[in-house]
Design a protein around this motif. Structure first.
Motif, short mmCIF file in Angstrom:
data_model
loop_
_atom_site.label_atom_id
_atom_site.label_comp_id
_atom_site.label_asym_id
_atom_site.label_seq_id
_atom_site.Cartn_x
_atom_site.Cartn_y
_atom_site.Cartn_z
N ALA A 320 22.51 71.64 9.09
CA ALA A 320 23.26 71.25 10.29
C ALA A 320 22.69 69.95 10.85
CB ALA A 320 23.19 72.36 11.34
N ALA A 321 23.58 68.97 11.13
CA ALA A 321 23.11 67.67 11.61
C ALA A 321 24.22 67.02 12.41
CB ALA A 321 22.71 66.78 10.42
N ARG A 322 23.81 66.16 13.34
CA ARG A 322 24.76 65.35 14.11
C ARG A 322 24.13 63.97 14.28
NH1 ARG A 322 22.53 69.02 17.75
NH2 ARG A 322 21.40 68.13 19.54
N GLY A 323 25.00 62.97 14.60
CA GLY A 323 24.50 61.61 14.69
C GLY A 323 25.00 60.89 15.93
N ILE A 324 24.28 59.82 16.29
CA ILE A 324 24.68 58.97 17.42
C ILE A 324 24.61 57.52 16.96
CG2 ILE A 324 23.95 60.61 19.21
CD1 ILE A 324 21.37 58.94 19.52
N ASP A 325 25.48 56.68 17.54
CA ASP A 325 25.48 55.25 17.22
C ASP A 325 26.24 54.54 18.34
OD1 ASP A 325 24.87 53.68 14.37
OD2 ASP A 325 26.28 52.64 15.69
N LEU A 326 25.97 53.22 18.51
CA LEU A 326 26.63 52.43 19.55
C LEU A 326 27.88 51.74 19.05
CD1 LEU A 326 23.61 50.79 21.45
CD2 LEU A 326 25.24 52.45 22.35
N ASN A 327 28.11 51.69 17.72
CA ASN A 327 29.24 50.95 17.18
C ASN A 327 30.46 51.85 17.10
OD1 ASN A 327 30.80 49.96 14.46
ND2 ASN A 327 29.90 48.24 15.58
N ASP A 328 31.56 51.36 17.72
CA ASP A 328 32.80 52.15 17.73
C ASP A 328 33.37 52.34 16.32
OD1 ASP A 328 32.74 52.42 20.50
OD2 ASP A 328 33.78 50.51 20.79
N ASP A 329 33.32 51.30 15.49
CA ASP A 329 33.87 51.41 14.13
C ASP A 329 33.09 52.43 13.31
OD1 ASP A 329 35.69 49.47 14.80
OD2 ASP A 329 34.42 47.83 14.06
N SER A 330 31.79 52.47 13.44
CA SER A 330 30.98 53.43 12.70
C SER A 330 31.31 54.85 13.12
CB SER A 330 29.49 53.14 12.92
OG SER A 330 29.14 51.86 12.44
N ILE A 331 31.46 55.08 14.44
CA ILE A 331 31.79 56.42 14.92
C ILE A 331 33.17 56.84 14.41
CG2 ILE A 331 32.17 57.82 16.98
CD1 ILE A 331 29.24 57.12 16.43
N GLY A 338 34.94 63.66 8.89
CA GLY A 338 34.70 65.01 9.39
C GLY A 338 33.26 65.26 9.80
N LEU A 339 32.53 64.21 10.16
CA LEU A 339 31.12 64.34 10.53
C LEU A 339 31.00 64.46 12.06
CD1 LEU A 339 29.65 61.58 8.16
CD2 LEU A 339 29.68 64.05 7.77
N ASP A 340 29.91 65.11 12.47
CA ASP A 340 29.63 65.29 13.90
C ASP A 340 28.86 64.07 14.38
OD1 ASP A 340 29.15 66.12 16.44
OD2 ASP A 340 27.86 67.83 15.91
N ALA A 341 29.54 63.14 15.04
CA ALA A 341 28.92 61.90 15.52
C ALA A 341 29.56 61.49 16.83
CB ALA A 341 29.08 60.80 14.47
N GLU A 342 28.80 60.81 17.66
CA GLU A 342 29.32 60.34 18.95
C GLU A 342 28.66 59.02 19.31
OE1 GLU A 342 27.71 62.26 22.61
OE2 GLU A 342 27.04 63.82 21.18
N LYS A 343 29.36 58.25 20.14
CA LYS A 343 28.83 56.98 20.60
C LYS A 343 27.90 57.23 21.79
CE LYS A 343 30.16 52.45 22.38
NZ LYS A 343 31.28 51.57 22.78
N ALA A 344 26.66 56.75 21.67
CA ALA A 344 25.68 56.99 22.75
C ALA A 344 24.50 56.07 22.56
CB ALA A 344 25.21 58.46 22.75
#
Length: 476
Positions: A320-331, A338-344
């Motif tokens: 189980a894993a989730r990710g964060i990133d600041l780039n809108d295109d990457s999110i 289908g990955l658990d990621a959010e902009k933050a």
């Protein structure tokens, strides 16, 4: 009975048998008597005695007178020897003639006996021939009788033969009819089997056609999905270009109004990552080692997830894993996978996260983008949000490799400064992490083959690995 007398009688009988064999005096042809030569033998013996006595002197008792008389007789005998010599020769010749006559007569008797035996054998053969002739005559009579029987029963035999011939003909025709019926049955079965095989082949052909049609439909829809994805990617790129133009216009307005200089928000970072970092598959293969490390440390937080390669590797490993990133295109790209990621923002996200809620954290190619004074803050936040025994992994360019500054590090305009592994290990120890391991990644000689010409020790110290990963465990 006297044994010696019997033996003497047997000897005499043997002598008689031998004499008779030499001098046969029996009968020839059973009835004809042969001449008896015994008197002639006696006369021969007497003549031989007289011949032997010619010229001999009668013995007298010993004494002077008798010796004188004997001597006188010898002288007379010698004197007369010349006179009677011819007579003696004649007598001897006559005795020889008699002897020859006896032998000739004996030979004649033996010839007569032999002839008698031959005649007996011939008579026996004649008798045998007569008997054979009689048997042959009887056989001929029997054969004649058989021929008579055959002639008598010929009509009956002919009737029976005609009946058998008719029966055989009926049996032959019946056999032909049975063979024809069996052949017809076999032809019917073969025709039925052929029809069934044709039906089965037709059914298989229809099944294969349906299956191929389904495969063609699937490939068509897959190709349609691929074209749709490319089309959406083109649309997304166009929208991003429009957004970047709008952002650039706002930046120009801000500069004209005397505001602060804009950041690199209008750059296409996905294209930048594809060009300078590489495609996703090689990166996923290199990141397989993190799945092995974090197999017992879920849930995992991927700080700066980018295109989501790490999240995909952990998902494939069942972590189980989730990710964060600041780039809108990457999110957006992560969401499409289908990955658990959010902009933050990572500091804001970690401050709002509950303490000891993470089983692991991974941060790849992020530290070199942060201001130096905020690096200890990030490590303290990770220590607070990880539970006891949790694992943290930090990957960043390796400043010990001088080649990193000539090629990779300054390509990214947002890189601030590299972090040596010793400094990062110090920050981790100060924040309460232990069991720190540093693993060198991406040997520089693989991307720059000319480094192989350098001495091995020098190359290892100054041109080793382009990146390194530090693993640390939160102590209790």
């Amino acid at each position: 009975m006297d044994p010696k007398g019997e033996e003497l009688a047997a000897v005499i009988a043997e002598i008689r048998q031998r004499v008779r064999s030499r001098n046969p005096n029996g009968a020839a042809l059973g009835d004809i008597p042969l001449p008896d030569l015994t008197p002639l033998l006696h006369a021969r013996d007497a003549a031989e005695g007289k011949v032997a006595a010619i010229g001999s002197v009668n013995p007298r008792p010993p004494g002077l007178v008798n010796s004188t008389i004997q001597r006188l007789k010898r002288l007379v005998a010698r004197a007369l020897d010349w006179h009677v010599r011819e007579q003696v020769e004649f007598n001897r010749a006559m005795v020889g003639c008699v002897q020859s006559t006896i032998e000739a007569l004996n030979d004649a008797n033996r010839a007569m006996v032999a002839l008698s035996g031959r005649i007996d054998q011939l008579a026996a053969r004649i008798d045998e021939s007569r008997q054979e002739f009689g048997q042959s005559f009887l056989d001929l009579r029997e054969e004649a009788q058989q021929l008579k029987d055959v002639r008598t029963h010929w009509s009956q035999w002919r009737v029976g033969w005609e009946q058998k011939l008719a029966s055989n003909e009926i049996h032959f025709l019946r056999s032909i009819a049975e063979l024809q019926s069996s052949f017809q049955h076999r032809v019917t079965l073969m025709d039925a089997n052929y029809r069934e095989q044709v039906k089965a082949q037709h059914a298989q052909f229809e099944t294969a056609m349906v299956r191929q049609s389904e495969e063609i439909h699937q490939r068509f829809w897959a190709e349609l999905d691929r074209v749709r994805a490319q089309y959406e990617s083109v649309i997304h790129a166009e929208l991003r270009l429009v957004r970047q133009k709008a952002s650039l216009a706002r930046a120009v307005d801000q500069v004209a109004a005397g505001g602060p200089p804009p950041e690199f928000t209008n750059m296409d970072w996905l294209k930048f990552a594809e060009k300078f970092r590489g495609s996703e598959e090689p990166i996923k293969r290199r990141q397989q080692m993190y799945a092995a490390r974090f197999s017992a440390h879920a849930p995992v937080l991927d700080i700066g997830c980018g295109r989501g390669e790490m999240l995909e590797v952990l998902r494939e490993a069942g972590i189980a894993a989730r990710g964060i990133d600041l780039n809108d295109d990457s999110i957006a790209l992560c969401h499409s996978k289908g990955l658990d990621a959010e902009k933050a923002d990572l500091f804001t996200y970690l401050n709002n996260l509950a303490d000891s809620s993470l089983g692991g954290a991974v941060c790849c190619q992020v530290l070199e983008h942060l201001p130096p004074e905020r690096l200890p803050e990030l490590i303290r936040l990770l220590h607070a949000k990880l539970r006891a025994g949790a694992l943290v992994a930090i990957e960043t360019p390796n400043p010990e490799c001088l080649a990193i500054f000539a090629t990779h590090f300054y390509i990214d305009p947002t890189h601030r400064h590299p972090i040596p592994s010793a400094l990062l290990s110090f920050y981790l120890e100060e924040s309460g992490f232990g069991r720190i391991e540093v693993e060198r990644l991406s040997p520089a000689v693989e991307s720059m083959p000319s480094l192989a010409e350098l001495p091995e020790a020098f190359r290892k110290d100054f041109f080793g690995s382009l990146d390194y990963a530090t693993f640390a465990t939160r102590l209790a």
